[in-house]
Structures are given as C-alpha cells and as structure tokens.
Design a protein around this motif. Structure first.
Motif, short mmCIF file in Angstrom:
data_model
loop_
_atom_site.label_atom_id
_atom_site.label_comp_id
_atom_site.label_asym_id
_atom_site.label_seq_id
_atom_site.Cartn_x
_atom_site.Cartn_y
_atom_site.Cartn_z
N VAL A 331 0.84 -1.20 0.00
CA VAL A 331 0.00 0.00 0.00
C VAL A 331 0.87 1.25 0.00
CG1 VAL A 331 -1.70 1.32 1.31
CG2 VAL A 331 -1.94 -1.17 1.10
N SER A 332 1.97 1.22 0.77
CA SER A 332 2.87 2.38 0.84
C SER A 332 3.50 2.68 -0.51
CB SER A 332 3.96 2.12 1.88
OG SER A 332 3.41 1.92 3.15
N LEU A 333 3.91 1.64 -1.22
CA LEU A 333 4.49 1.82 -2.55
C LEU A 333 3.48 2.42 -3.52
CD1 LEU A 333 6.44 -1.54 -2.69
CD2 LEU A 333 7.50 0.71 -2.88
N LEU A 334 2.25 1.96 -3.42
CA LEU A 334 1.20 2.51 -4.28
C LEU A 334 0.95 3.97 -3.98
CD1 LEU A 334 -0.87 1.86 -6.48
CD2 LEU A 334 -2.49 1.21 -4.68
N VAL A 335 0.93 4.31 -2.70
CA VAL A 335 0.74 5.71 -2.29
C VAL A 335 1.88 6.57 -2.82
CG1 VAL A 335 0.75 7.25 -0.28
CG2 VAL A 335 -0.64 5.19 -0.24
N ALA A 336 3.12 6.09 -2.66
CA ALA A 336 4.27 6.84 -3.17
C ALA A 336 4.20 7.02 -4.68
CB ALA A 336 5.57 6.14 -2.79
N GLY A 337 3.67 6.00 -5.38
CA GLY A 337 3.52 6.10 -6.83
C GLY A 337 2.56 7.20 -7.23
N VAL A 338 1.49 7.38 -6.45
CA VAL A 338 0.55 8.47 -6.72
C VAL A 338 1.25 9.81 -6.57
CG1 VAL A 338 -1.56 9.60 -5.93
CG2 VAL A 338 -1.46 7.10 -6.05
N GLY A 339 2.04 9.95 -5.51
CA GLY A 339 2.78 11.20 -5.31
C GLY A 339 3.77 11.46 -6.44
N THR A 340 4.45 10.41 -6.88
CA THR A 340 5.39 10.54 -7.99
C THR A 340 4.70 10.98 -9.27
OG1 THR A 340 6.82 8.84 -7.05
CG2 THR A 340 7.06 9.28 -9.39
N PHE A 363 3.96 11.28 -1.36
CA PHE A 363 5.16 10.45 -1.46
C PHE A 363 5.77 10.24 -0.08
CE2 PHE A 363 9.68 9.71 -1.87
CZ PHE A 363 9.75 8.73 -2.85
N GLY A 364 5.87 11.29 0.72
CA GLY A 364 6.46 11.20 2.05
C GLY A 364 5.71 10.24 2.96
N ALA A 365 4.38 10.26 2.90
CA ALA A 365 3.58 9.35 3.72
C ALA A 365 3.88 7.90 3.35
CB ALA A 365 2.10 9.65 3.56
N GLY A 366 3.96 7.62 2.05
CA GLY A 366 4.29 6.27 1.61
C GLY A 366 5.69 5.87 2.03
N LEU A 367 6.63 6.79 1.91
CA LEU A 367 8.02 6.52 2.28
C LEU A 367 8.14 6.16 3.77
CD1 LEU A 367 11.11 6.61 1.71
CD2 LEU A 367 11.02 9.05 2.24
N GLY A 368 7.50 6.94 4.62
CA GLY A 368 7.59 6.70 6.06
C GLY A 368 7.07 5.33 6.45
N ALA A 369 5.89 4.97 5.97
CA ALA A 369 5.31 3.67 6.30
C ALA A 369 6.07 2.53 5.63
CB ALA A 369 3.84 3.64 5.88
N GLY A 370 6.51 2.75 4.39
CA GLY A 370 7.16 1.69 3.63
C GLY A 370 8.53 1.30 4.16
N THR A 371 9.32 2.28 4.64
CA THR A 371 10.64 1.94 5.18
C THR A 371 10.50 1.13 6.47
OG1 THR A 371 10.69 4.14 6.21
CG2 THR A 371 11.91 3.86 4.16
N VAL A 372 9.48 1.44 7.26
CA VAL A 372 9.22 0.65 8.47
C VAL A 372 8.89 -0.79 8.10
CG1 VAL A 372 7.58 0.31 10.36
CG2 VAL A 372 8.49 2.58 9.91
N ALA A 373 7.99 -0.98 7.13
CA ALA A 373 7.59 -2.33 6.72
C ALA A 373 8.76 -3.11 6.15
CB ALA A 373 6.46 -2.23 5.70
N GLY A 374 9.58 -2.48 5.32
CA GLY A 374 10.73 -3.16 4.74
C GLY A 374 11.75 -3.57 5.78
#
Length: 486
Positions: A331-340, A363-374
């Motif tokens: 979901v975070s990657l998809l959110v970041a894709g929308v920002g991009t 993009f920032g919201a996706g990045l924050g959640a996505g780095t935690v998940a990874g």
C-alpha cells in the motif's frame, strides 16, 4: 540483563546515530548547487559527492557488519563514531572538488562501520517478538525521516552558515553519543569465525563503483563503453559470489538468502533507497535551478515531505503488527507512486501548492510507512549470530539503492534535457520523476516474497503474538547472549 527503561534509552541513542548517518546521505543533496559553485568539478563530477558516500557506505557495510560480530558491537560502534567525526571535519575543510569526493568516501567507509554495529545492537538488545518489531519499526521510521529531513535542515544551514556546516554539525552529535554509549549500550559478539573476507569486500565494492560510474557517465559515453562497463560490473558481482562460495569465513553467508522475508524485505528497502534519493535529487535541481528557489526556501518547501514521512512511519509501525509488512509495504508503494505521478506534471511556472505540495506529502507518507515495513520484514526473524551481517545487508540495500537512484535519475534527466532554460530543464526533470515508478515496481516484486503475517506462540509470554516469520516451518530462535563487558 538490562532494565526495560534502559533498553529504550539505548534505542533512542542508537536511533539518533542512525538518523545522523542517513541524514548525511540526504542533506548534501540540498547543498550540491552551492558546492558546485564554490569548488571545481569536471562535467557531471559533482554527482560523486552524494554517490561517493553512498557507494563506500553500501559497498563496505557487509564487511562492517562482519567486523562488529567478531570484534564486539559496542567497541566497533564507538570506533565508527570517532572515524565519522574525523571524516566529517575533513569534508567541511575540503579545498577542492576532488578533496571533497575523497573525504566523502572516507566518511562513507566510517558509516559502514558505524551503522551495522548500531542496528545489530538493537537486534541483540530486543529479543525476537513484539518488542523487537516495535524497536525495528522505530529504527525504520528514523531512517525514513532522516532520508527526507535533509531537505529541511540542509537549506537553512547551507544559506545561513555555508555548505561546510552540513558536515561540521556531525561532530557534536558524535561526541554526545560517545559519552553516553558506555553507559547505555551492552557489548556482544557473534560466534567466533576465522578471518575477514577482504576479497569479498573488494569485489562487491568494485562492482558497485563500476555500475554507478557506468550509469553516471552514460549520457556522455558511447553505447559500447557503457555496455562494457555494465558487463565488467556483472563479472565482478559473479566473482563476488564465487568468492563467497569458497571462503571459509564469507562476508555474506549465502545461506541467509534462503529466507524469503529477508530477500523480499531488502528488495523493498532497495526500492525505497532508489525512489527517495532519486526523487529528492531531481526535486532539488528542479526547485533551485528551474524555479530559482534559494537553498533555505527549498528546505522550507520540503518540510512537508519530512512531516509526512514522520506521520507515515508512526502509522506504518502501528499497522505492521496488525496487517503484516507485506500489506503495509504494498500500500505504501502505491501511495508513493501516486505522489510521484503528481510530480511528473510540474512545469517551469508551477506554484508550490499547485502540485509539489501534494506530491511531496503523498510520497512522504508512503516513504515513512514503507521503510518501516521493509525494515521489519528483513530483520525481525534474524538469528542473533547473523545480526551483524543482516544489519549490514539491510543498511547496504538502502544506501546502494540511494547511490544508484541518484545516478539513474540524474542520467535520465540530463539525457532528456536539450537546453538550459527553465522550460528545457523542467522537461528533463519530469522524465526523471517518471523513472521513479520503475523503482517502485522493484518494491512490489519484494512484496511478493514476503509472506503474510503469521500467528505464532511467543516464547516470552506464551500468548499468541503476531510476528514476522521467514518460514512457516521454522520456530522462533533464541538470541545470542550479550555481555556488559568489552
């Protein structure tokens, strides 16, 4: 054993160190135009100021993790702090472009010693289970914020004090951590092994340097030369694998790649390194060169990116224990894709709130959640004996991704630009933003390897607790013991 309150204070100290290391990779992007004006670089040479740090950092991280396992994680951590402080001073006092690139390489090497020892101390301080997931979530959030806060901090520092101070500010932080480390941190070691895999470190670092050099020089080089460099990089990577198979004490035991969660989590982390550094670099150029924004104004413009990353990381940490890292990462990657996608619509006359505000926020919201998940996916079920190497691998994934991301986006933007007017520059930058979508797809591939959240019985409590498991057949493992002495 260490008290619960002391464990969390230790985590705060380690996260401060991790924040400084990642910040140093991103903060320099803001200062690149100022550095290029004051120091002499060859055409495209300024790219090596961020890339030189990331390459040495990423290329030597695995060796740094191995050293921390063998010599003692706290001892190596404190040695890394001294090296990082010294190399930061060298960067600030650099008298030429070549001197700065060399000093940045030394700084990256120091970070390669410091970062995996810090993360492995986190992993050996917190046993496998909910507490480790929470600690890794906080670590991942700190890294994500550090990757974006450079824009906010770097602008005022560069405009107000000069670009040299983006390096000098590391020194008091290192001194503070050095004073507190013996009080708060326990020392630990992995199992005793024979020797260091210097050949592995040399081959993997050389392979990475050749690869990024090929990408950076591609716009000005012939197709044949670029292809030759790419093949040389592939040969060096192949040689690295052969060295690891035959080494009695390999830099990277190839058995750890049997874990789907570790491989998938690191692919997700690579994706975020590529995307965050790539997008940040091209937006720096767009704001300062196409829009004419000062460094401090650019920093304020990017404040929303850091704020959104903080919010996203807090939410991501909360959701991972309920939905699992795979769902949160996807979901975070998809959110970041929308920002991009929003960023690809910027023009030479765009107002900040027209598109960039919303693009950076999303993009920032996706990045924050996505780095935690990874981070949780890659590390939450790692054995104590592999803490150093797994920590080095996870850090390396982000830094190598960052180095390649800057190189790829810069090369694509340069190749797509046919002039020096704001309109021509913006056309190239928009193409650079679009390339970030390819990086995001790598993260989706990593999600496919990360299994769903499994309900397993916690060893500590006897209750059913959600933890990330790398295999449905393998039970949780006990951590390597820690000692409070050197």
């Amino acid at each position: 054993m260490v008290s619960d309150s002391k464990r969390w204070l230790a985590l705060a100290l380690l996260c401060l160190t991790g924040f400084m290391i990642i910040l140093d990779a991103s903060i320099v992007l803001v200062a690149v135009p100022s550095i290029e004006r004051e120091l002499t670089f060859s055409t495209g040479g300024v790219q090596w100021v961020p890339s030189g740090y990331a390459l040495m950092f990423g290329g030597l991280l695995l060796l740094g993790g191995r050293i921390s396992d063998l010599l003692g994680r706290r001892r190596v951590f404190m040695t890394g702090l001294l090296l990082f402080a010294g190399s930061s001073l060298l960067c600030g006092f650099a008298w030429s472009g070549d001197a700065l690139v060399l000093a940045r390489g030394l700084q990256g090497a120091a970070a390669a010693v410091l970062a995996p020892s810090a993360l492995s101390i986190v992993m050996t301080t917190f046993p496998s289970g909910p507490d480790r997931n929470k600690a890794l979530g906080i670590w991942g959030a700190t890294s994500g914020v550090g990757g974006t806060a450079g824009s906010l901090i770097g602008g005022p520092v560069t405009d107000g004090l000069g670009w040299q101070w983006i390096f000098f500010i590391n020194v008091p932080v290192c001194v503070l951590v050095l004073v507190l480390a013996p009080v708060l941190l326990l020392d630990s070691r992995g199992p005793v092994r024979r020797g260091f895999d210097a050949a592995g470190a040399v081959t993997v670092t050389a392979a990475l340097i050749v690869l990024v050099y090929a990408v950076i020089e591609a716009p000005a080089s012939s197709a044949a030369r670029t292809t030759l460099l790419a093949l040389l990089s592939a040969v060096l990577f192949g040689l690295f694998v052969l060295v690891e198979k035959r080494s009695a004490a390999p830099l990277v035991p190839l058995r750890i790649f049997r874990s789907r969660a570790l491989v998938g989590g690191n692919l997700i982390t690579i994706s975020w390194g590529l995307s965050a550094f790539g997008l940040n670099f091209v937006y720096t150029q767009y704001a300062q060169l196409a829009l004419g924004a000062s460094a401090i104004r650019y920093g304020l413009m990017c404040a929303v990116l850091a704020a959104a990353a903080v919010g996203g990381s807090i939410l991501g940490q909360h959701l991972v224990t309920r939905a699992g890292p795979r769902v949160v990462a996807a979901v975070s990657l998809l959110v970041a894709g929308v920002g991009t996608t929003l960023m690809t619509r910027l023009t030479a006359t765009s107002g900040y709130f027209e598109l960039a505000f919303w693009g950076l926020t999303i993009f920032g919201a996706g990045l924050g959640a996505g780095t935690v998940a990874g981070s949780i996916a890659a590390l939450s079920d790692v054995k104590g004996e592999d803490a150093g190497i797994a920590s080095g691998l996870q850090n390396a994934s982000f830094q190598i991704g960052g180095a390649v991301g800057v190189a790829v986006v810069s090369a694509v933007a340069t190749a797509s630009t046919s002039g020096t007017t704001p309109v021509a520059l913006t056309h190239g930058y928009r193409t650079g933003f679009a390339i970030v979508w390819l990086f995001i797809l790598i993260g989706f591939a990593g999600c496919l390897l990360v299994k769903r959240l499994l309900e397993v019985r916690s060893e500590e409590s006897g209750n059913r607790e959600p933890v990330v498991a790398t295999s449905a057949r393998r039970p949780p493992v006990k951590e390597a013991s820690c000692s409070s002495s050197d």
